[in-house]
Design an enzyme around this catalytic site. Structure first.
Site, short mmCIF file in Angstrom:
data_model
loop_
_atom_site.label_atom_id
_atom_site.label_comp_id
_atom_site.label_asym_id
_atom_site.label_seq_id
_atom_site.Cartn_x
_atom_site.Cartn_y
_atom_site.Cartn_z
N THR A 17 0.81 -1.21 0.00
CA THR A 17 0.00 0.00 0.00
C THR A 17 0.85 1.26 0.00
O THR A 17 0.32 2.36 -0.18
CB THR A 17 -0.93 0.03 1.23
OG1 THR A 17 -0.16 -0.06 2.42
CG2 THR A 17 -1.93 -1.11 1.17
N GLY A 18 2.19 1.13 0.19
CA GLY A 18 3.01 2.33 0.22
C GLY A 18 2.58 3.17 1.40
O GLY A 18 2.97 2.89 2.52
N THR A 19 1.78 4.17 1.17
CA THR A 19 0.86 4.66 2.19
C THR A 19 1.29 5.81 3.07
O THR A 19 2.41 5.88 3.55
CB THR A 19 0.45 3.52 3.14
OG1 THR A 19 -0.12 2.48 2.39
CG2 THR A 19 -0.54 3.96 4.15
N THR A 20 0.30 6.65 3.32
CA THR A 20 0.29 7.52 4.50
C THR A 20 -1.06 7.32 5.17
O THR A 20 -2.10 7.46 4.53
CB THR A 20 0.45 9.00 4.11
OG1 THR A 20 1.67 9.18 3.39
CG2 THR A 20 0.48 9.87 5.37
#
Length: 217
Positions: A17-20
């Site tokens: 998801t990579g994500t923040t």
């Protein structure tokens, strides 16, 4: 004679998801937020994944890490909370949901690669945010996670205030996501928000061109 083409490299990469992700408490509820980019290696495989997963009516979790692992944990907890609520005849507590996530994450820590922030509202504790990394269970006034979090720790530490209103918390989440998405190559797309209080959960999607912009001065 043409050689048979090999499959693209991203097909063998783990989808992440990579994500923040972020969650914050306010008086009477919580606000969760996430970006929407999903990657496999250097390839973006989904631009609009909603990483805020429903665990129960007034409990959500924000997903980061391996997309498959995080979604599996969320689905397992969602099922167990549904069964639990039927058995006891009332909605589950937010801490109970966070404890389930923590137990699963710790039990399968060698096999799973996922970090979930659990947040929601219940009649006993009001709005609550829990961090569940690697078997840890800790309630926090706010929490950030994912690859984009490294770019915004200074921002959230400087901008966070105690006793922020619901509207201030929503803007805080939007600003944090926007800044992370502009700095972190693994975060991007649109911003998803969920606001949860005694009345229920309200979901919102903010398109990329509607997010506030941050420029280097």
């Amino acid at each position: 004679m043409l050689e048979e083409s090999s499959e693209p490299g991203w097909l063998s990469e783990e989808v992440k998801t990579g994500t923040t992700i972020i969650a914050i408490e306010f008086d009477g509820g919580v606000v969760l937020g996430s970006d929407s980019r999903v990657s496999a290696g250097e390839t973006v495989v989904n631009r609009v994944m909603n990483k805020l997963s429903l665990l129960h009516d007034k409990i959500y979790c924000a997903l980061s890490g391996s997309a498959a692992d995080a979604q599996t944990i969320a689905e397992m907890v969602n099922y167990q909370l549904d069964v639990h609520s039927i058995e006891v005849g009332e909605d589950p507590q937010v801490r109970s949901a966070a404890t389930l996530v923590k137990n699963i994450s710790y039990k399968y820590k060698e096999e799973l690669s996922a970090h979930l922030i659990v947040a929601g509202w219940d009649k006993r504790g009001g709005g609550q945010v829990y961090v569940t990394l690697n078997g840890l269970l800790s309630r926090q006034p706010f929490a950030v996670g994912g690859s984009g979090s490294a770019y915004v720790y200074g921002f959230v530490d400087a901008e966070y205030r105690k006793a922020m209103s619901k509207e201030d918390c929503q803007q805080f989440v939007v600003n944090t996501l926007s800044l992370a998405m502009s700095r972190d190559g693994s975060s991007g797309g649109v911003a998803y928000l969920v606001t949860i209080d005694e009345k229920g959960a309200e979901e919102k999607c903010i398109l990329g061109n509607e997010l506030p912009t941050f420029y280097d001065q």
